[in-house]
Design an enzyme around this catalytic site. Sequence first.
Site, short mmCIF file in Angstrom:
data_model
loop_
_atom_site.label_atom_id
_atom_site.label_comp_id
_atom_site.label_asym_id
_atom_site.label_seq_id
_atom_site.Cartn_x
_atom_site.Cartn_y
_atom_site.Cartn_z
N GLU A 54 0.89 -1.24 0.03
CA GLU A 54 0.03 -0.04 0.10
C GLU A 54 0.96 1.20 0.03
O GLU A 54 0.60 2.21 0.73
CB GLU A 54 -1.00 0.09 1.21
CG GLU A 54 -1.94 -1.08 1.31
CD GLU A 54 -2.91 -1.32 2.35
OE1 GLU A 54 -2.90 -0.32 3.15
OE2 GLU A 54 -3.77 -2.02 2.38
N GLU B 275 -5.95 -10.82 -1.33
CA GLU B 275 -6.70 -10.82 -0.19
C GLU B 275 -8.38 -10.67 -0.44
O GLU B 275 -9.07 -9.97 -0.01
CB GLU B 275 -6.49 -9.36 0.69
CG GLU B 275 -4.89 -9.18 0.82
CD GLU B 275 -4.48 -8.12 1.48
OE1 GLU B 275 -5.44 -7.41 2.24
OE2 GLU B 275 -3.29 -7.83 1.65
C1 XIL Z 1 -6.19 -6.72 8.38
C2 XIL Z 1 -6.29 -8.13 9.28
O1 XIL Z 1 -7.17 -8.81 8.56
C3 XIL Z 1 -6.88 -7.62 10.46
O2 XIL Z 1 -6.87 -8.57 11.59
C4 XIL Z 1 -6.28 -6.39 11.15
O3 XIL Z 1 -6.83 -6.18 12.42
C5 XIL Z 1 -6.03 -5.34 10.29
O4 XIL Z 1 -5.34 -5.74 9.07
N1 XIL Z 1 -4.94 -5.08 3.63
C6 XIL Z 1 -4.01 -5.88 4.17
C7 XIL Z 1 -4.03 -6.77 5.14
O5 XIL Z 1 -2.91 -5.80 3.42
O6 XIL Z 1 -3.03 -6.85 6.11
C8 XIL Z 1 -5.23 -5.97 6.32
O7 XIL Z 1 -5.60 -7.13 7.34
C9 XIL Z 1 -6.44 -5.89 5.47
C10 XIL Z 1 -6.20 -4.88 4.47
#
Ligand code: XIL
Length: 357
Positions: A143, A249
């Site tokens: 990001e 994701e």
């Molecule tokens: C999220 C997790 O799923 C949560 O448990 C945590 O509280 C916050 O982060 N983008 C990403 C992930 O790259 O690492 C994030 O994961 C969701 C958004």
Amino acid sequence: MFHSSVPQTAPVVDPSLCASFARQFLVGTCVGGVLPASLEVAERALLTRHFNVLTPENCMKPGPIHPAPERFDFTASDALVRFASESQMPVVGHCLCWHQQSPTWMFEAGIGRQAALSQLREHIHAVAGRYRGRILGWDVVNEAIADDGDALRDTPAAREIGADFIERAFELARDADPGAELYYNDYNIERPAKRARTLSLLRRLLASGVRVDGVGIQGHWQAGQVPFEDIRAAIDEFAALGLKVMITELDLDVVDRPDCSADIAVQRAYAPAEDVYRDGLPEPIASAQAAQYARLFQLFGERPGAVTRVSFWGLHDGRSWLNTWPGKRTNHPLLFDRAGRPKAAFHAVLASIGGTP
Ligand code: XIL
């Protein structure tokens, strides 16, 4: 957490998701906590049957794994790597450099380029070095591109080191684990403006000889608003750079949220009345979600070799971060329900192989 209404010893009859796509791409999920205890027995069975690659949900992020300059916590990450190896599942390391879930000391305001770079080096060498040879690929930078404007996101790493913190992170990761693939990972990079900025960043890295092997499109989409044509274009354009493309994701949110980003800094309170699917996902919504998942998987499989992995962000609906982000509500974004039963979306995705469901 796992509300199973079926006997935990019930025979598994559904086809395996990852086996069904074995000729196209890996199919993974993230997992949280300290494995194997963080999952119930039936959840572990679901995991190993349907998924063939694992991403740690939180434990390898800079904050949890490296809370203080001289202090590391490898408890959960060691357990995950061990569990994955015993289950013969490759691991995607997530992530070496991110502005969220990152300790403030690493790029503390005012420490300057040299100190920040040396802390980045120590971090990457310690973490990627520890798992050298045991990680399929690392999300090296997560990001880094701004949502608006024409620049990188304004982050502590960018401020202290400069825009080339990205190049340096990739070089450090390559040195720490030369056998691991190296990825850039971000959300909304399929959308035209952010995609253009991502392409120019990736071209810049490749032109300067920095090794980048792949790009991760996070895929935190909202059901009903999936940008199919943007996704198709992004896959083509990233693949044309010679990069592996991964959906890293994936989830399809069924409850409204304030914007289409996946920025964890965005928060919103949900009133109880807004928790609309507390008692379950109505059939029409489940079918609509299923159709969108099927269309996505068709699209991912369309260009042989372009998409190399599709990872979900959660094993089943009860394990999704979308139950708590951007606020507390009951969500149903994945292929399996809270009892681990395949949803309409699971069947639609399988039916999508080789034809329209
Ligand atoms: C999220 C997790 O799923 C949560 O448990 C945590 O509280 C916050 O982060 N983008 C990403 C992930 O790259 O690492 C994030 O994961 C969701 C958004």
